[in-house]
Design a protein around this motif. Structure first.
Motif, PDB file in Angstrom:
ATOM      1  N   UNK A  86       0.848  -1.193   0.000  1.00 22.78           N
ATOM      2  CA  UNK A  86       0.000   0.000   0.000  1.00 22.78           C
ATOM      3  C   UNK A  86       0.887   1.247   0.000  1.00 22.78           C
ATOM      4  N   UNK A  87       0.784   2.048  -1.061  1.00 18.57           N
ATOM      5  CA  UNK A  87       1.596   3.267  -1.104  1.00 18.57           C
ATOM      6  C   UNK A  87       0.718   4.522  -0.930  1.00 18.57           C
ATOM      7  N   UNK A  88      -0.428   4.320  -0.342  1.00 15.13           N
ATOM      8  CA  UNK A  88      -1.283   5.470  -0.012  1.00 15.13           C
ATOM      9  C   UNK A  88      -2.249   5.830  -1.112  1.00 15.13           C
ATOM     10  N   UNK A  89      -3.224   6.654  -0.787  1.00 16.27           N
ATOM     11  CA  UNK A  89      -4.228   7.130  -1.758  1.00 16.27           C
ATOM     12  C   UNK A  89      -4.940   6.003  -2.483  1.00 16.27           C
ATOM     13  N   UNK A  90      -5.011   4.827  -1.868  1.00 12.32           N
ATOM     14  CA  UNK A  90      -5.679   3.703  -2.514  1.00 12.32           C
ATOM     15  C   UNK A  90      -4.842   3.041  -3.596  1.00 12.32           C
ATOM     16  N   UNK A  91      -3.572   3.419  -3.726  1.00 10.82           N
ATOM     17  CA  UNK A  91      -2.721   2.795  -4.751  1.00 10.82           C
ATOM     18  C   UNK A  91      -1.936   1.623  -4.160  1.00 10.82           C
ATOM     19  N   UNK A  92      -1.792   0.592  -4.971  1.00 10.93           N
ATOM     20  CA  UNK A  92      -0.991  -0.567  -4.577  1.00 10.93           C
ATOM     21  C   UNK A  92       0.091  -0.800  -5.623  1.00 10.93           C
ATOM     22  N   UNK A 126      -2.792  -0.274 -17.118  1.00 15.22           N
ATOM     23  CA  UNK A 126      -3.470   0.073 -15.863  1.00 15.22           C
ATOM     24  C   UNK A 126      -3.399   1.577 -15.578  1.00 15.22           C
ATOM     25  N   UNK A 127      -2.716   2.339 -16.435  1.00 18.13           N
ATOM     26  CA  UNK A 127      -2.640   3.786 -16.236  1.00 18.13           C
ATOM     27  C   UNK A 127      -1.370   4.172 -15.481  1.00 18.13           C
ATOM     28  N   UNK A 128      -1.319   5.429 -15.099  1.00 18.07           N
ATOM     29  CA  UNK A 128      -0.111   5.924 -14.424  1.00 18.07           C
ATOM     30  C   UNK A 128      -0.516   6.989 -13.435  1.00 18.07           C
ATOM     31  N   UNK A 129       0.061   6.942 -12.249  1.00 18.68           N
ATOM     32  CA  UNK A 129      -0.236   8.026 -11.333  1.00 18.68           C
ATOM     33  C   UNK A 129       0.992   8.809 -10.887  1.00 18.68           C
ATOM     34  N   UNK A 130       2.073   8.111 -10.478  1.00 20.28           N
ATOM     35  CA  UNK A 130       3.224   8.902 -10.021  1.00 20.28           C
ATOM     36  C   UNK A 130       4.475   8.030  -9.871  1.00 20.28           C
ATOM     37  N   UNK A 131       5.599   8.707  -9.676  1.00 21.42           N
ATOM     38  CA  UNK A 131       6.836   8.016  -9.321  1.00 21.42           C
ATOM     39  C   UNK A 131       6.754   7.522  -7.891  1.00 21.42           C
ATOM     40  N   UNK A 132       7.380   6.396  -7.605  1.00 19.61           N
ATOM     41  CA  UNK A 132       7.506   5.961  -6.208  1.00 19.61           C
ATOM     42  C   UNK A 132       8.664   6.702  -5.558  1.00 19.61           C
ATOM     43  N   UNK A 133       8.544   6.939  -4.256  1.00 21.29           N
ATOM     44  CA  UNK A 133       9.634   7.571  -3.509  1.00 21.29           C
ATOM     45  C   UNK A 133      10.710   6.520  -3.217  1.00 21.29           C
ATOM     46  N   UNK A 351      -2.685  -1.406  -8.313  1.00 19.52           N
ATOM     47  CA  UNK A 351      -3.934  -0.644  -8.321  1.00 19.52           C
ATOM     48  C   UNK A 351      -3.515   0.808  -8.479  1.00 19.52           C
ATOM     49  N   UNK A 352      -3.964   1.412  -9.536  1.00 18.54           N
ATOM     50  CA  UNK A 352      -3.496   2.763  -9.836  1.00 18.54           C
ATOM     51  C   UNK A 352      -4.653   3.742  -9.713  1.00 18.54           C
ATOM     52  N   UNK A 353      -4.552   4.653  -8.778  1.00 16.53           N
ATOM     53  CA  UNK A 353      -5.575   5.690  -8.656  1.00 16.53           C
ATOM     54  C   UNK A 353      -5.080   6.911  -9.411  1.00 16.53           C
ATOM     55  N   UNK A 354      -5.824   7.289 -10.418  1.00 13.69           N
ATOM     56  CA  UNK A 354      -5.356   8.453 -11.180  1.00 13.69           C
ATOM     57  C   UNK A 354      -6.139   9.673 -10.778  1.00 13.69           C
ATOM     58  N   UNK A 355      -5.509  10.450  -9.913  1.00 12.04           N
ATOM     59  CA  UNK A 355      -6.198  11.669  -9.507  1.00 12.04           C
ATOM     60  C   UNK A 355      -6.167  12.677 -10.635  1.00 12.04           C
ATOM     61  N   UNK A 356      -5.062  12.655 -11.361  1.00  9.81           N
ATOM     62  CA  UNK A 356      -4.896  13.577 -12.465  1.00  9.81           C
ATOM     63  C   UNK A 356      -4.126  12.791 -13.506  1.00  9.81           C
ATOM     64  N   UNK A 357      -4.574  12.824 -14.715  1.00 11.54           N
ATOM     65  CA  UNK A 357      -3.866  12.022 -15.712  1.00 11.54           C
ATOM     66  C   UNK A 357      -2.518  12.640 -16.034  1.00 11.54           C
ATOM     67  N   UNK A 358      -1.481  11.893 -15.764  1.00 13.78           N
ATOM     68  CA  UNK A 358      -0.162  12.402 -16.090  1.00 13.78           C
ATOM     69  C   UNK A 358       0.464  11.485 -17.119  1.00 13.78           C
TER      70      UNK A 358
END
Ligand code: SAH
Ligand code: SF4
Length: 381
Positions: A86-92, A126-133, A351-358
């Motif tokens: 779980x990396x937060x915001x519902x993303x896995x 599955x889309x894209x949301x962000x880089x992992x830290x 699981x990718x939550x796309x808050x904003x399509x990047x």
């Protein structure tokens, strides 16, 4: 996590040293902390018994040590284990351990989803949301080690090899991948040899040129097509960075590397009647004639988001034989592991939550500002 606490898993060995010095500690404190975290699996400051009580109290006020939590574990009949974190915001994101007789390879993710969108890859779909830290990437290794062990175990370490072949394109997250690499190689942390850490890339040419001579680990290039026309379709980033530039960048990288012993690994997913004909095998051999390499043929792993098919064994065999028998190339056909739990190459979806399509362009823009400074050196070969 309190907003003000620094997560020490986000710092590479130099960063941790700077952090310790900034808090009135000697640099060796960083070495102690690294060993506690990555060699003994200890993240509670109170258990760090060789650190003075006052210092531990200070550390607790300013820092924390946190890896993403494992939310599920699936075991394949062949021993492969897939964890979702779980990396937060519902993303896995997903991490896969592949046990083999002489090694344990951990396949880690570097992004939530992937903006490159290769036509055959489930992560891309599955889309894209962000880089992992850094903590979210190295935290995958740390979590896996909490399951299989941290220290030496007979002939090899519980996790002996790391491949960045999970979700995401590592070279679109260069700065964090660089820090992760330093932790993996540091003698005070995971102490892996540079030959046992592999970055797999779809071919982000500017990033490859940036890290050449500075980050020395094994390189795998996801090629998948013998010409630009087909690669533009299968690996769309090829439209920006065509084969001529890509192969020049790969050459430059391996010429400046010890970890690769002068050879790059070429990954080639075999897609039935798309890129698996004998003509295409000849074309591939011609394309690679000046690139010292070994080829990994990966028969396509089917998944629900794709129409592509895995070629028959006889088609795979014919392709293999052209390369080996007619051109004397070093080729292995990678066996599929863990496909009963959707853990095989290209089956990871997380699981990718796309808050904003990047997309890719934004990622490439960011790359321009990335500064690659330190050279990773461990003195190990
Ligand atoms: N983004 C990086 C690393 C992650 S993908 C890259 O593309 O290299 C790791 C490997 O799995 C790549 O070679 C990729 O092309 C391959 N792959 C993706 N989908 C696949 C599928 N469905 N079957 C087999 N291999 C696949
Ligand atoms: Fe991204 Fe690699 Fe999948 Fe292509 S194959 S979409 S680069 S993860």
């Amino acid at each position: 996590m309190s907003e003000n606490l620094v997560n020490l898993m986000n710092l590479d060995p130099d960063g941790l040293k700077e952090f310790c010095v900034a808090h009135g500690e000697k640099p060796f404190r960083a070495t102690q902390i690294l060993k506690w975290i990555y060699q003994w699996g200890v993240v509670d400051f109170d258990e760090m018994s060789n650190i003075k009580k006052d210092t531990r109290a200070m550390l607790k006020k300013v820092a924390t040590i946190q890896a993403p939590e494992i939310v599920s574990e699936q075991k394949s009949a062949d021993g492969t284990i897939k964890w979702a974190l779980d990396v937060g915001d519902g993303s896995l994101v997903e991490t896969v351990l592949i046990p083999e007789p002489d090694r344990n390879t951990l396949c880690i993710s570097t992004q939530v989803g992937c903006p490159v969108k290769c036509s055959f890859c489930r992560t891309g779909k599955s889309g894209y949301s962000r880089n992992l830290t850094v903590s979210e990437i190295i935290g995958q290794v740390w979590r896996a080690a909490t399951r299989v062990g941290f220290s030496e175990n007979g002939e090899y370490k519980p996790i002996s090899n790391i491949v960045m072949m999970g979700m995401g394109e590592p070279l679109l997250n260069v700065q964090n991948v660089l820090s992760v690499t330093k932790i993996l190689l540091s003698d005070n942390a995971f102490a892996l040899s540079k030959r046992r850490v592999t970055i797999s890339t779809s071919g982000i040419v500017p990033a490859l040129n940036k890290i050449a001579g500075k980050v020395d680990v094994a390189l795998a290039l996801s090629l998948h097509a013998p010409n630009d026309e087909l690669r533009d379709v299968l690996v769309p980033v090829n439209q920006k960075f065509p084969l001529k530039d890509l192969l020049a960048a790969v050459r430059n990288y391996i010429d400046n590397s010890n970890a690769n012993c002068g050879r790059v690994t070429i990954e080639y997913v075999l897609l039935d009647h798309v890129n698996d004909s004998t003509d295409q095998a000849h074309e591939l051999a011609a394309l690679l004639k000046d690139i010292p390499c070994k080829i990994n043929l990966i028969p396509f792993n089917p998944h629900e988001d794709s129409e592509y098919k895995r070629p028959s064994n006889s088609r795979i065999d014919r392709f293999f034989k052209v390369l080996t028998e007619q051109y004397g190339m070093t080729v292995i056909t990678r066996t599929t592991r863990g496909d009963d739990i959707a853990a095989a190459c290209g089956q990871l979806a997380g699981q990718v939550q796309q808050r904003r399509l990047r997309g890719l362009n934004e990622q490439l823009e960011k790359l321009k500002d990335t500064k690659i400074e330190a050279k990773v050196s461990t003195g190990k070969e």
